[in-house]
Design an enzyme around this catalytic site. Structure first.
Site, PDB file in Angstrom:
ATOM      1  N   LYS A  77       5.649 -13.441  -9.163  1.00  0.00           N
ATOM      2  CA  LYS A  77       4.853 -13.867  -7.948  1.00  0.00           C
ATOM      3  C   LYS A  77       5.414 -12.913  -6.828  1.00  0.00           C
ATOM      4  O   LYS A  77       6.372 -12.768  -6.700  1.00  0.00           O
ATOM      5  CB  LYS A  77       5.190 -15.244  -7.863  1.00  0.00           C
ATOM      6  N   ASN A 104       0.895  -8.641  -7.576  1.00  0.00           N
ATOM      7  CA  ASN A 104      -0.043  -8.269  -6.721  1.00  0.00           C
ATOM      8  C   ASN A 104       0.761  -8.315  -5.178  1.00  0.00           C
ATOM      9  O   ASN A 104       0.317  -9.029  -4.390  1.00  0.00           O
ATOM     10  CB  ASN A 104      -1.221  -8.999  -6.471  1.00  0.00           C
ATOM     11  N   SER A 130      -4.444  -4.146 -13.250  1.00  0.00           N
ATOM     12  CA  SER A 130      -5.882  -4.754 -13.363  1.00  0.00           C
ATOM     13  C   SER A 130      -6.387  -4.861 -14.766  1.00  0.00           C
ATOM     14  O   SER A 130      -6.135  -4.019 -15.474  1.00  0.00           O
ATOM     15  CB  SER A 130      -6.462  -4.263 -12.208  1.00  0.00           C
ATOM     16  N   LYS A 185      -4.745  -1.136  -5.212  1.00  0.00           N
ATOM     17  CA  LYS A 185      -5.338  -2.464  -5.942  1.00  0.00           C
ATOM     18  C   LYS A 185      -5.736  -3.259  -4.950  1.00  0.00           C
ATOM     19  O   LYS A 185      -6.296  -4.370  -5.467  1.00  0.00           O
ATOM     20  CB  LYS A 185      -3.730  -3.065  -6.423  1.00  0.00           C
ATOM     21  N   HIS A 188      -9.039  -2.863  -4.687  1.00  0.00           N
ATOM     22  CA  HIS A 188      -9.840  -3.100  -5.806  1.00  0.00           C
ATOM     23  C   HIS A 188     -10.042  -4.581  -5.784  1.00  0.00           C
ATOM     24  O   HIS A 188     -11.223  -4.959  -6.119  1.00  0.00           O
ATOM     25  CB  HIS A 188      -8.957  -2.699  -6.984  1.00  0.00           C
ATOM     26  N   ASN A 189      -9.268  -5.312  -5.390  1.00  0.00           N
ATOM     27  CA  ASN A 189      -9.448  -6.812  -5.454  1.00  0.00           C
ATOM     28  C   ASN A 189     -10.492  -7.301  -4.576  1.00  0.00           C
ATOM     29  O   ASN A 189     -11.281  -8.030  -4.596  1.00  0.00           O
ATOM     30  CB  ASN A 189      -7.976  -7.586  -5.223  1.00  0.00           C
ATOM     31  N   GLU A 192     -13.584  -6.687  -5.863  1.00  0.00           N
ATOM     32  CA  GLU A 192     -14.075  -7.484  -6.882  1.00  0.00           C
ATOM     33  C   GLU A 192     -14.551  -8.877  -6.214  1.00  0.00           C
ATOM     34  O   GLU A 192     -15.307  -9.398  -6.781  1.00  0.00           O
ATOM     35  CB  GLU A 192     -12.568  -7.795  -7.446  1.00  0.00           C
TER      36      GLU A 192
END
Length: 490
Positions: A77, A104, A130, A185, A188-189, A192
């Protein structure tokens, strides 16, 4: 006994387990460790039974089983757990060993951790991973950044286990120093979030506007997935709409309309504000999830706040008009998607300048082309755009995307206008069109805004009849002085 482990992985949740099994499939000996050590034994006895995976019951045991330079990857986490493990691992490593964070994490945390780990003579990699559970098992998109000297030591493993696209090209390459990998990333999220919100708005228009059943919407998304919208998210939307509950009715109709989020979309929006980049669609997608969470308030408001009925009865009743409007929704979805990715790339360009990164924009599109959640045919066109013009200022200025927006524009405007008139919420479609119209406007009403700022706060303004960079202040009321306030440009 000589160590045989190629890499260690800490964290045996589903992502960690699947990535370990993926590495094992590609011939790497992985040392598995988990804070709750009983989980290590359970993993070896069940999911990893018959593999070459090694178990470890302590950090010291884990490190002792690794070849040099030791590679220790965490899939835990984000936040304090990552820092805690780094503190535990460092005393057991030697100069040149590598710590890898595959979770993440916020890119600013990765910046800080890279500096800390390098100060100890070690190397650090912060990498976006991912693709969810299936991607981890069969081939994810991997976006590594951190200490450049670490890349030669992790490249083979990462590129072997990553997704592959045309010609066997891996969806993994070096992104940049410090937090660059986690930054990409994060974007990217954010994209998304935008993609998912756009798809949900299209579904809502089909459902509440045209009165489609889940089965009918399933057929529409199945058709869309054969064209320019071909993507993983359209594909799973097709599958979800066709999935039946135990009683034979669509399961999607029984799911409560409140969306969760883990924070990466919010991070993207906050960073965009720091850099002054208008990622309006991603921001709207984040806020739409927040609105969805106000379920009880919305139920009460629905009884008191009145508006038009959403049913498009005149369109739905005539097959030719119905199909034409479905096509318009498809075009609105595609044009808005172009805007979403445009804004994401604008943000990455600004970040590269701000943080001193040399990002390969076409390469990023290739990394996203397979394995990840936003993988799609569309990303191949983005790679082509940047291959053709590496310093492309804005994705919408590329010949292909400019042509696609021109083709889709009539339907896009029709959908936004129709939903506004009928009270069907389509915030992401609407903000995408508003951004497009703002971006293509040579003149905006910010002249009045700047005059207002100068009136009440003496913030100054520039003039169109004077060179840029000269600032002026007007005593608008005749009562103020001539002192101007400082200012800044976002």
């Amino acid at each position: 006994m000589e160590p045989t482990g190629d890499i260690a992985l800490i964290g045996l949740a589903v992502m960690g387990q699947n990535l370990i099994l993926n590495m094992n499939d590609h011939g790497y000996t992985v040392v598995a460790y988990n804070r709750t050590v009983e989980k290590v034994d359970e993993f070896l006895a069940h999911e990893a039974k018959g593999t070459n995976v090694l178990g470890a019951h302590s950090i010291e045991d884990m490190v002792a089983k690794l070849k040099r330079p030791r590679r220790v990857m965490m899939l835990v986490k984000a936040g304090k757990p990552v820092d805690d493990f780094i503190e535990q691992i460092i005393p057991h490593l030697e100069p040149g060993d590598i710590i890898i964070d595959g979770g993440n994490s916020l890119f600013e945390d990765t910046n800080r951790r890279t500096r800390l780990v390098e100060s100890k003579g070690l190397l650090y990699v912060g990498t976006g991973v991912s693709g969810g559970e299936e991607g981890a098992r069969r081939g994810p998109s991997i976006m590594p950044g951190g200490s450049p000297a670490a890349w030669p030591h992790v490249k083979e493993i990462f590129q072997s286990v990553s997704a592959k696209v045309e010609g066997g090209t891996p969806c993994c390459d070096w992104v940049g120093e410090q937090g660059a990998g986690h930054y990409v990333k994060m974007v990217h999220n954010g994209i998304e979030y935008g993609d998912m919100q756009l798809i949900c708005e299209a579904y809502n228009i089909l459902k509440n506007g045209l009165g489609m059943s889940a089965d009918e919407a399933h057929a529409v998304f199945k058709d869309w997935n054969t064209g320019e919208l071909d993507s993983y998210l359209i594909e799973i939307t097709r599958d979800i709409l066709g999935f039946k509950d135990e009683d034979g009715t669509p399961l999607v109709d029984k799911i409560l309309d409140t969306a969760g989020q883990k924070g990466t979309g919010k991070w993207t929006v906050v960073n965009s504000q720091d850099l002054g980049i208008p990622i309006t669609l991603i921001a709207e997608a984040v806020y739409s999830r927040c609105v969805s969470a106000l379920k009880d308030e919305r139920v009460r408001a629905a009884r008191k706040l009145k508006g038009p009925r959403p049913a498009l009865t005149g369109i739905a009743a005539k097959p030719d008009k119905r199909q034409a409007f479905i096509n318009d929704v498809r075009d609105a979805l595609y044009a808005s998607k172009i805007v979403s990715y445009t804004q994401g790339y604008m943000l990455m360009r600004a970040a590269a300048k701000e943080y001193g990164w040399n990002l390969n924009y076409g390469g990023i599109a290739l990394m996203w082309r397979g394995g990840c959640i936003i993988r799609s045919r569309f990303l191949g066109k983005i790679k082509e755009a940047f291959d053709h013009k590496p310093k492309l200022e804005n994705l919408m200025l590329d010949d292909y995307f400019r042509g696609e927006i021109k083709r889709c524009q009539k339907g896009w405007r029709n959908v936004v206008a129709t939903t506004a008139k009928k009270g069907i919420p389509a915030p992401a479609f609407s903000t995408a069109l508003a951004f497009y119209d703002q971006y293509r406007s040579a003149v905006l009403p910010a002249n009045l805004l700047q005059a207002q700022r100068d009136y009440f706060g003496a913030h100054t303004y520039e003039r169109i009849d004077r060179p840029r960079g000269e600032f002026f202040h007007t005593n608008w009321t005749g009562k103020g002085g001539t002192t101007a306030s400082s200012t800044y440009n976002a």
